[in-house]
Design an enzyme around this catalytic site. Sequence first.
Site, short mmCIF file in Angstrom:
data_model
loop_
_atom_site.label_atom_id
_atom_site.label_comp_id
_atom_site.label_asym_id
_atom_site.label_seq_id
_atom_site.Cartn_x
_atom_site.Cartn_y
_atom_site.Cartn_z
N GLN A 167 0.77 -1.24 0.00
CA GLN A 167 0.00 0.00 0.00
C GLN A 167 0.81 1.30 0.00
O GLN A 167 0.50 2.21 -0.77
CB GLN A 167 -0.95 0.01 1.21
CG GLN A 167 -1.89 1.20 1.21
CD GLN A 167 -2.84 1.23 2.38
OE1 GLN A 167 -3.49 2.23 2.63
NE2 GLN A 167 -2.96 0.14 3.12
N SER A 168 1.81 1.43 0.85
CA SER A 168 2.46 2.74 1.00
C SER A 168 3.11 3.20 -0.30
O SER A 168 2.89 4.34 -0.74
CB SER A 168 3.49 2.70 2.13
OG SER A 168 4.50 1.74 1.85
N ASP A 182 12.30 -11.12 -14.08
CA ASP A 182 12.99 -11.92 -13.08
C ASP A 182 14.31 -11.22 -12.77
O ASP A 182 15.25 -11.25 -13.56
CB ASP A 182 13.25 -13.33 -13.64
CG ASP A 182 13.98 -14.24 -12.63
OD1 ASP A 182 14.38 -13.74 -11.56
OD2 ASP A 182 14.15 -15.43 -12.93
N PHE A 202 10.52 -1.89 -0.25
CA PHE A 202 10.95 -3.21 0.19
C PHE A 202 11.39 -3.16 1.66
O PHE A 202 11.59 -2.09 2.24
CB PHE A 202 12.14 -3.71 -0.64
CG PHE A 202 11.80 -4.02 -2.07
CD1 PHE A 202 10.72 -4.83 -2.39
CD2 PHE A 202 12.58 -3.52 -3.11
CE1 PHE A 202 10.41 -5.13 -3.71
CE2 PHE A 202 12.29 -3.82 -4.43
CZ PHE A 202 11.20 -4.63 -4.73
N ARG A 245 20.35 -5.95 -2.11
CA ARG A 245 20.59 -7.37 -2.42
C ARG A 245 20.27 -7.68 -3.88
O ARG A 245 20.78 -8.66 -4.44
CB ARG A 245 19.77 -8.26 -1.48
CG ARG A 245 20.29 -8.26 -0.04
CD ARG A 245 19.66 -9.36 0.79
NE ARG A 245 18.24 -9.14 1.02
CZ ARG A 245 17.73 -8.41 2.01
NH1 ARG A 245 18.55 -7.81 2.87
NH2 ARG A 245 16.42 -8.27 2.16
N LYS A 281 10.73 -4.48 10.17
CA LYS A 281 9.61 -4.39 9.24
C LYS A 281 8.46 -3.66 9.93
O LYS A 281 8.22 -3.84 11.12
CB LYS A 281 9.13 -5.78 8.84
CG LYS A 281 9.86 -6.40 7.67
CD LYS A 281 9.15 -7.67 7.25
CE LYS A 281 9.78 -8.26 6.00
NZ LYS A 281 9.08 -9.49 5.58
N VAL A 282 7.71 -2.88 9.16
CA VAL A 282 6.59 -2.13 9.74
C VAL A 282 5.39 -2.22 8.81
O VAL A 282 5.53 -2.13 7.59
CB VAL A 282 6.98 -0.65 9.96
CG1 VAL A 282 5.77 0.17 10.41
CG2 VAL A 282 8.07 -0.55 11.01
N TYR A 283 4.22 -2.41 9.41
CA TYR A 283 2.97 -2.38 8.66
C TYR A 283 2.10 -1.26 9.22
O TYR A 283 2.47 -0.59 10.19
CB TYR A 283 2.26 -3.74 8.76
CG TYR A 283 2.99 -4.82 8.00
CD1 TYR A 283 2.75 -5.03 6.65
CD2 TYR A 283 3.96 -5.61 8.62
CE1 TYR A 283 3.43 -6.00 5.94
CE2 TYR A 283 4.65 -6.59 7.92
CZ TYR A 283 4.38 -6.78 6.58
OH TYR A 283 5.05 -7.74 5.89
N GLU A 284 0.96 -1.06 8.61
CA GLU A 284 0.07 0.06 8.93
C GLU A 284 -0.12 0.29 10.43
O GLU A 284 0.18 1.36 10.96
CB GLU A 284 -1.30 -0.16 8.27
CG GLU A 284 -2.37 0.82 8.67
CD GLU A 284 -2.08 2.24 8.23
OE1 GLU A 284 -2.26 3.17 9.03
OE2 GLU A 284 -1.67 2.42 7.06
N ASP A 304 0.34 3.78 6.02
CA ASP A 304 0.68 3.42 4.65
C ASP A 304 0.39 4.55 3.66
O ASP A 304 1.29 5.14 3.08
CB ASP A 304 -0.10 2.16 4.24
CG ASP A 304 0.59 0.88 4.68
OD1 ASP A 304 1.82 0.85 4.68
OD2 ASP A 304 -0.11 -0.09 5.03
N GLY A 348 -8.59 20.69 18.77
CA GLY A 348 -8.25 22.07 18.44
C GLY A 348 -8.82 23.01 19.48
O GLY A 348 -9.24 22.60 20.56
N GLY A 349 -8.88 24.28 19.14
CA GLY A 349 -9.38 25.27 20.09
C GLY A 349 -10.88 25.36 20.16
O GLY A 349 -11.42 26.07 21.01
N GLN A 350 -11.58 24.67 19.25
CA GLN A 350 -13.04 24.73 19.21
C GLN A 350 -13.60 23.39 19.71
O GLN A 350 -13.46 22.37 19.04
CB GLN A 350 -13.53 24.98 17.78
CG GLN A 350 -12.90 26.19 17.10
CD GLN A 350 -13.31 27.49 17.76
OE1 GLN A 350 -14.33 27.56 18.43
NE2 GLN A 350 -12.50 28.53 17.58
#
Length: 478
Positions: free
Chosen positions: A67-68, A123, A147, A154, A186-189, A218, A297-299
């Site tokens: 996704q990202s 490939d 990646f 690599r 590794k990081v996901y959403e 993402d 916020g301020g409101q």
Amino acid sequence: MATRKKATKARSKAASNKASKKVIKLNPKSASKAHAGNGLPRPSSKPWGQAGRALEGVKILDFTHVQSGPTCTQLLAYMGADVIKVERPGIGDITRGQLRDVKGQDSLYFTMLNGSKRSITIDSKHPKGKEILDRLVKTCDVLVENFAPGALDRMGLTFEHIHKLNPRMIVASVKGFGPGPYEDCKVYENVAQCAGGAASTTGFRDGPPLVTGAQIGDSGTGLHLALGIVGALYQRIRTGRGQKVLCAMQDGVLNLARVKLRDQQRLAHGPLAEYSQFGEGVPFGKATPRAGNDSGGGQPGWILKCKGWEADPDAYIYFITQAPVWGAICALIGKPEWKTDPDFATPPARLPRLRQIFDTIEQWTKTKTKFEVMDICNKQDIPIGPILSMKEIAEEPSLRATGTVVEVDHPTRGAYLTVGNPIKLSDSPADVRRSPLLGEHTEEILRKVLGYSEKDVAEIKMSGAITAPDKPAKAEAA
């Protein structure tokens, strides 16, 4: 010697003057395209929207998946860039097969993030495949990848190798974390939402941290990366060289949650009076708390029930008690005395009583649908917003009219809805087209982009560099 230098200088100056006169004299078309004295193009005389798309001519080498990264490259494609998505033969982007709703077809997960792109299968481990990749690097302007850390290296596509082939190449990457103790993770959403500070400040204070339904990790980081790429392209006009662009998901989430970092610093100087817990007498801790539906916020604002809420989970509205329209709010909800009551007349006086105020407003909103509340309040300039379900958004005519929601045809799965370009450019209409089939444009790119001959393409096909390896035949039953 001095005389010779003077003569050379004089000839050089004369040649320079002659050349400059020549340009003006012999290239009137070029001169007419430029503003006097600054060398910039004159404003186009073509009708608005017909002068070419914003990123026309820019070629993107897209090594992204999930996704990202695809969010980033799709936005660039919408703005006219030629995005060439590199995929593994026979497999492609993993999301082609994830969360499928139509058997045997590309999933909506894939199609909604990869529109307006071309797909080539290569490939990368095959010698001929590596040759094709190098040729693409020489041809394209930007390489985008998300990646796992080290994967591009690599593959042999180190920044040094890329810049040796093409010094103008911009290499843009999404990573989970920036340099530091977690950069190889590794990081996901949802991990990004947690590590970026969003989850700890989302939800109600008596409940656990929550992630949001908006993909701020993402897609949010993809948006940041797209801006970085456009900035690097603009700088390249001046410097002639490419550079690295890095967006860490943790950084992107924190940027979107910056008001909570603001509140963390304010907390050192006393309680946060606009948070509901202040009015309820609940002490603050050491960190920015979860604040439910407080506006941030301020409101002051809160989500309130509307008519039909018992059966409709989306029969709610977000209501903001903005100070300039406080009198109009009091009149609507049948509390005219609150206009002058010292406990309610001023914003500071109202802060400790927000729960009572919103409970009272809700008694009024529950007598009307969310759209009726919208109509009534908008006439009074009271800022509110209906809680729209995804079904309502998908069916909203105005979003179709603006190209925010777009229906596109797909040759195998049929029509589907996608999100168009959220960035509207008045002289560059969005180029929203369907997603490509796996490897659909492989031969087209080899011929028209990379200049391979028919004989070359035939040899490449025979080599196996662009096709999936044959599966071993199953043994026949005895």
